[in-house]
Write a protein that holds these residues in place. Structure first.
Motif, mmCIF file in Angstrom:
data_model
loop_
_atom_site.group_PDB
_atom_site.id
_atom_site.type_symbol
_atom_site.label_atom_id
_atom_site.label_comp_id
_atom_site.label_asym_id
_atom_site.label_seq_id
_atom_site.Cartn_x
_atom_site.Cartn_y
_atom_site.Cartn_z
ATOM 1 N N UNK A 153 -9.095 3.401 2.563
ATOM 2 C CA UNK A 153 -9.773 2.836 1.334
ATOM 3 C C UNK A 153 -9.323 2.511 0.217
ATOM 4 N N UNK A 154 -10.889 1.791 -0.842
ATOM 5 C CA UNK A 154 -10.253 0.792 -1.275
ATOM 6 C C UNK A 154 -9.002 1.965 -2.769
ATOM 7 N N UNK A 155 -7.987 1.030 -3.737
ATOM 8 C CA UNK A 155 -7.663 1.323 -4.482
ATOM 9 C C UNK A 155 -7.070 0.540 -5.733
ATOM 10 N N UNK A 156 -8.344 0.483 -6.512
ATOM 11 C CA UNK A 156 -7.908 -0.588 -7.859
ATOM 12 C C UNK A 156 -6.931 -0.775 -8.817
ATOM 13 N N UNK A 157 -6.173 0.494 -8.647
ATOM 14 C CA UNK A 157 -4.957 1.154 -9.786
ATOM 15 C C UNK A 157 -3.860 0.328 -9.548
ATOM 16 N N UNK A 158 -4.158 1.240 -7.299
ATOM 17 C CA UNK A 158 -2.830 -0.057 -7.374
ATOM 18 C C UNK A 158 -2.820 -1.419 -7.630
ATOM 19 N N UNK A 159 -3.943 -2.264 -6.931
ATOM 20 C CA UNK A 159 -4.335 -3.212 -6.964
ATOM 21 C C UNK A 159 -3.878 -4.200 -8.516
ATOM 22 N N UNK A 191 -7.915 -3.802 -3.282
ATOM 23 C CA UNK A 191 -8.703 -2.873 -4.353
ATOM 24 C C UNK A 191 -10.320 -2.674 -3.538
ATOM 25 N N UNK A 192 -10.442 -3.961 -2.282
ATOM 26 C CA UNK A 192 -11.281 -3.629 -1.671
ATOM 27 C C UNK A 192 -11.814 -2.584 -0.070
ATOM 28 N N UNK A 193 -9.789 -2.464 -0.305
ATOM 29 C CA UNK A 193 -10.099 -1.461 0.792
ATOM 30 C C UNK A 193 -10.276 -2.003 2.556
ATOM 31 N N UNK A 194 -10.468 -3.672 2.841
ATOM 32 C CA UNK A 194 -10.675 -3.997 3.520
ATOM 33 C C UNK A 194 -9.795 -5.625 3.707
ATOM 34 N N UNK A 195 -9.079 -5.840 5.231
ATOM 35 C CA UNK A 195 -8.218 -6.555 5.422
ATOM 36 C C UNK A 195 -9.108 -8.096 5.927
ATOM 37 N N UNK A 238 1.051 -1.241 0.592
ATOM 38 C CA UNK A 238 0.140 -0.165 -0.017
ATOM 39 C C UNK A 238 0.995 0.943 -0.082
ATOM 40 N N UNK A 239 2.063 1.210 0.971
ATOM 41 C CA UNK A 239 3.009 1.780 0.729
ATOM 42 C C UNK A 239 4.232 2.343 -0.173
ATOM 43 N N UNK A 240 4.130 1.557 -1.483
ATOM 44 C CA UNK A 240 4.933 1.351 -2.433
ATOM 45 C C UNK A 240 6.513 2.788 -2.465
ATOM 46 N N UNK A 241 5.482 3.761 -2.950
ATOM 47 C CA UNK A 241 5.879 5.149 -3.367
ATOM 48 C C UNK A 241 6.395 5.252 -2.193
ATOM 49 N N UNK A 242 6.227 5.206 -1.179
ATOM 50 C CA UNK A 242 7.580 5.706 -0.101
ATOM 51 C C UNK A 242 8.356 4.928 0.286
ATOM 52 N N UNK A 243 8.351 3.202 -0.254
ATOM 53 C CA UNK A 243 10.157 3.231 0.223
ATOM 54 C C UNK A 243 11.160 3.326 -0.427
ATOM 55 N N UNK A 244 11.961 3.987 0.685
ATOM 56 C CA UNK A 244 12.951 3.572 -0.313
ATOM 57 C C UNK A 244 14.402 2.378 -0.009
ATOM 58 N N UNK A 245 13.975 1.449 1.119
ATOM 59 C CA UNK A 245 14.870 0.459 1.481
ATOM 60 C C UNK A 245 14.147 -0.431 1.989
ATOM 61 N N UNK A 246 14.297 -1.595 1.672
ATOM 62 C CA UNK A 246 13.820 -3.080 1.463
ATOM 63 C C UNK A 246 14.748 -3.902 2.523
ATOM 64 N N UNK A 247 14.234 -5.298 3.334
ATOM 65 C CA UNK A 247 15.027 -5.687 4.159
ATOM 66 C C UNK A 247 14.766 -6.428 4.560
ATOM 67 N N UNK A 248 15.103 -6.976 5.576
ATOM 68 C CA UNK A 248 15.065 -8.411 7.111
ATOM 69 C C UNK A 248 15.902 -8.272 8.108
ATOM 70 N N UNK A 249 16.493 -9.382 8.676
ATOM 71 C CA UNK A 249 17.590 -9.373 9.332
ATOM 72 C C UNK A 249 18.333 -9.999 8.614
ATOM 73 N N UNK A 250 18.093 -11.103 8.068
ATOM 74 C CA UNK A 250 18.886 -12.090 7.349
ATOM 75 C C UNK A 250 18.280 -12.727 5.749
ATOM 76 N N UNK A 251 18.722 -12.640 4.870
ATOM 77 C CA UNK A 251 18.726 -13.475 2.872
ATOM 78 C C UNK A 251 17.405 -14.204 2.829
ATOM 79 N N UNK A 252 17.925 -15.049 4.579
ATOM 80 C CA UNK A 252 16.538 -16.396 4.341
ATOM 81 C C UNK A 252 15.506 -15.520 4.783
ATOM 82 N N UNK A 253 15.049 -14.807 5.605
ATOM 83 C CA UNK A 253 13.971 -14.785 5.889
ATOM 84 C C UNK A 253 13.038 -13.424 5.015
#
Length: 611
Positions: A266-272, A243-247, A208-223
C-alpha cells in the motif's frame, strides 16, 4: 561429524561449542580417521598410501600441495571422470573460488554431505550472537545477499561460488524457522540473477520494513558499501515507489515483482517523506542508524583485505558495532568469532575441529616485523613476503600444537577430496578457547591488490602492466622505469590505482602524454587481469575503472628515500608493488603529472571448461 541439535536452543548450541573446543584433539583425530578410512581407495590417496590409513603414514607420504597440484584431478572430474579419483562420496558440484591467479576461478570439490556441515556451521552462529546481543528474536535482519554466475561443466556438474550454492540449496530455502533466519529480503530477491534488480528490490524491502530491522549487513564490507552507493543513486526512485505503493516498471523479474508487491502492499507517504528527509541531507554520516534506527550492529567481514573499508563503514554506521562472525573459504568452512562485538582489529576466529582436519605450516619469521625491517612502515612489498614464504621451514603442526604469537599458513584435509591443501591464508595465533586455538587473519599469500572478491597477486599485476607497456608504450619510444599500485577505497566502488614513472628512450626528457594512448593502457591492464577482477568490473560493478597516475621523474627515488628514512636497508630495498602507507601515497600523489582512467569495460564471460 556434524552433531544435530535444535538451532533454537541457545544453551544446547553453546554447550556443543564448549564440547568441540574442549575435546579439539580427540575430534581432530576422529576427523582424520574418518576421512582416510572413507577415501583410502581413491586414486589420489592410493598413489601415496598404498592402502594404509594411519596418521603416521599419512603425514609421511601425502605431500602438502597447492591448487596447481590438484587441478588436473578436479578438471578430470569436471570433464566427466568418476568422483572416485579423489572422493569416495560423489562430487555433486564444484565450488568456484573468489580469487585466482591463473585467469580462471579455482574449482573446489563438494559433496551433498558438505551442505550439512555448512548448515551446522551457520546454526552455531546464532547462540553466539544471542549471547552478546539481546532481543534479536524480536525483529529481522536486513542482509543484502546475492547469487553469482554459474555454469554447467561437461560432466553435468554445476560450477558456482560457494554462497550461490548455499543460497540455492534446500538447506537455505527450507531453513528451520527461527527469528535469526528471518530477513527483510524475500528469497526471490536474493535468488534474482540480475544483480541490479536484486539490489533494488532488497533495499526497497529493507526500507519498507525499517522498523523491524535489528541488524544489517552483507557478506563482505565491500558489498555493503556498494549497497549504500546504490541507495545514494536510487533513493529518490525508491521513495517514489514507497509513496505510490508500486514498484518501478523496470523491475521485470516476475518472482521479484510478486514477492516485493506482497511487502509494498500500500502507499506510505509518511515513510517516503522520512526517507527523503534523511537521504536529502548534505551529509550521509550515520545514515544507517538514521534509516534503520533499531539496528544493533552491522554484520560484514572486515578482516583481511576488507579492513580497508572500516573507516568508511564507521562513517555511515553512526557508531554501530562492526561484526565479523565467521571465517570460511571455498575449500571448507573454518571458524567462528566467539567474541563478535570485539573491535575489527581484535577479531580472532576459533577453528571448529569437526569441519576438516587442520594442519599449520609454520612461517619462520614474524611477517609484520620483517616487513618493517626490510622496507618501511606499512609499505607492503610482496617480493619480500614471497621470499619469506619460500624460506619458511616445512614444519607442520596439528591444530592443538600451534603456539600463541606465531604465524602459520593454513593447510586443510577435507571430507570432500582435498588432502593437505594449502589454502593460502596466513594466520597468527592469538590464544586458545579451551583447547582450540584462536587465529587472527593476517593476509592472503602473495595478494597485493583487492577491492572486492578480487585477489590480484604481484605476478598478475606485472603481467598486466607488461602487456600495456609492450603493446603501446615501447613502440612510441617510452620506457616505464618504475611502477607501484594501491587499492583506492576512498570512493564507492573502489578502484585500482597504478603509479607509473616514464621517460623517453635515449634521453631524460619528460614524454608528452597522449590521453587516448594512456586510456588505452588502462584498458589493456584491465583486460589482462584475471576473470574475477573482470567480472567485478563488468557484471557486479563492484570495482571502478582502473586509473594510471603518471608521476614526475625522480618520484620513485623519493619513495626509496622515505623508506630508507623509515628504517629500510638500502641493500635490501625493492620497490613495493603495492603501497599501504598514507605517507608514501602522499609522496606519490604530490608528484602526479597526469591522471588517466579506463574508458571501456573489460571483456568477461563465465569461464569455459576444457572439453
Amino acid at each position: 561429524m556434524s552433531p544435530t541439535y535444535d538451532p533454537n536452543d541457545n544453551e544446547a548450541g553453546m554447550k556443543l561449542l564448549e564440547d568441540l573446543t574442549t575435546y579439539a584433539y580427540q575430534v581432530q583425530q576422529q576427523v582424520l580417521a574418518e576421512i582416510l578410512t572413507r577415501n583410502i581407495h581413491t586414486e589420489y590417496l592410493r598413489s601415496f598410501l598404498n592402502g594404509h590409513s594411519d596418521k603416521k603414514t599419512f603425514k609421511e607420504k601425502v605431500p602438502v600441495v597447492d591448487y596447481e597440484d590438484v587441478k588436473p584431478y578436479i578438471e578430470r572430474i569436471a570433464n566427466g571422470e568418476p568422483s572416485e579419483i579423489i572422493s569416495a562420496q560423489p562430487i555433486t558440484e564444484l565450488l568456484t573460488s573468489s580469487g585466482t591467479s591463473g585467469g580462471q576461478p579455482k574449482m573446489m570439490p563438494s559433496t551433498a554431505e558438505d551442505l550439512d556441515r555448512k548448515t551446522f556451521f551457520y546454526n552455531l552462529l546464532v547462540p553466539v550472537m544471542n549471547k552478546y546481543v539481546e532481543g534479536l528474536d524480536q525483529g529481522k535482519g536486513m542482509y543484502l545477499l546475492f547469487i553469482k554466475p554459474e555454469i554447467l561443466t561437461p560432466s553435468g556438474l554445476m560450477a558456482r561460488p560457494v554462497l550461490t550454492s548455499y543460497y540455492k540449496s534446500n538447506y537455505f530455502i527450507n531453513r528451520p524457522f527461527n527469528r535469526f533466519n528471518v530477513y527483510t529480503s524475500p528469497d526471490e530477491t536474493i535468488l534474482c540473477p540480475d544483480s541490479k534488480q536484486s539490489m533494488y528490490c532488497q533495499l526497497l524491502c529493507g526500507l519498507v520494513q525499517r522498523d523491524e530491522v535489528l541488524r544489517a549487513g552483507a557478506v563482505f564490507a565491500s558489498a555493503f558499501l556498494r549497497a549504500i552507493k546504490f541507495l545514494e543513486d536510487y533513493w529518490i526512485e525508491l521513495c517514489s515507489n514507497i509513496r505510490a505503493g508500486h514498484i518501478s516498471d523496470w523491475i521485470t523479474d516476475p518472482s521479484c515483482r510478486k514477492a516485493v508487491s506482497l511487502i509494498l502492499c500500500k502507499p506510505c507517504s509518511d515513510l517516503a517523506d522520512l526517507i527523503e528527509y534523511e537521504c536529502g541531507s548534505k551529509s550521509w554520516e550515520g545514515i544507517i542508524k538514521k534509516l534503520w534506527p533499531k539496528t544493533k550492529y552491522i554484520e560484514v567481514i572486515v578482516t583481511g583485505s576488507m579492513a580497508q573499508y572500516i573507516p568508511t563503514l564507521e562513517f555511515y554506521s553512526g557508531g554501530l558495532p562492526l561484526v565479523s562472525t565467521m571465517y570460511a573459504s571455498s575449500e571448507c568452512y573454518l571458524g567462528i568469532n566467539l567474541k563478535p562485538l570485539s573491535k575489527p582489529s581484535d577479531v580472532s576466529y576459533t577453528l571448529l575441529p569437526n569441519m576438516a582436519y587442520f594442519e599449520f605450516l609454520l612461517v619462520e619469521k614474524n611477517l609484520e616485523e620483517e616487513s618493517e625491517k626490510i622496507q618501511c612502515n606499512s609499505v607492503s612489498d610482496q617480493n619480500c613476503t614471497r621470499e619469506e614464504n619460500k624460506k619458511a621451514r616445512m614444519e607442520i603442526v596439528d591444530l592443538v600444537d600451534v603456539k600463541p604469537g606465531h604465524y602459520y599458513e593454513l593447510v586443510v584435509t577435507t571430507f570432500t577430496g582435498l588432502y593437505r591443501y594449502r589454502v593460502g591464508d596466513i594466520l597468527m595465533v592469538t590464544g586458545f578457547h579451551n583447547n582450540a586455538p584462536q587465529f587472527r587473519f593476517v593476509h592472503r599469500r602473495n595478494v597485493v591488490l583487492s577491492i572486492d572478491t578480487d585477489k590480484t597477486n604481484e605476478e598478475d599485476l606485472l603481467n598486466a602492466v607488461t602487456q600495456a607497456k609492450c603493446r603501446l608504450l615501447e613502440p612510441l619510444g617510452f620506457l616505464l622505469t618504475e611502477y607501484t599500485s594501491y587499492a583506492d577505497t576512498s570512493s564507492i566502488p573502489g578502484h585500482y590505482v597504478l603509479y607509473w614513472e616514464l621517460k623517453m628512450k635515449g634521453n631524460n626528457d619528460l614524454p608528452e602524454l597522449d590521453h587516448s594512448v594512456m586510456e588505452r593502457c588502462c584498458s589493456i591492464v584491465e583486460d589482462s587481469l584475471d576473470s574475477v577482477y573482470r567480472r567485478c568490473r563488468k557484471k557486479d560493478n563492484s570495482i571502478g575503472p582502473l586509473e594510471i597516475r603518471v608521476v614526475k621523474q625522480g618520484t620513485f627515488d623519493a619513495l626509496m628515500d622515505f623508506c630508507v628514512f623509515q628504517g629500510s636497508s638500502v641493500n635490501q630495498y625493492k620497490t613495493p608493488r603495492c603501497i599501504k602507507s598514507d605517507e608514501a601515497i602522499e609522496i606519490l600523489n604530490a608528484r602526479v603529472m597526469g591522471r588517466f582512467f579506463s574508458k571501456t569495460v573489460p571483456f568477461w564471460e563465465p569461464f569455459r571448461m576444457l572439453a
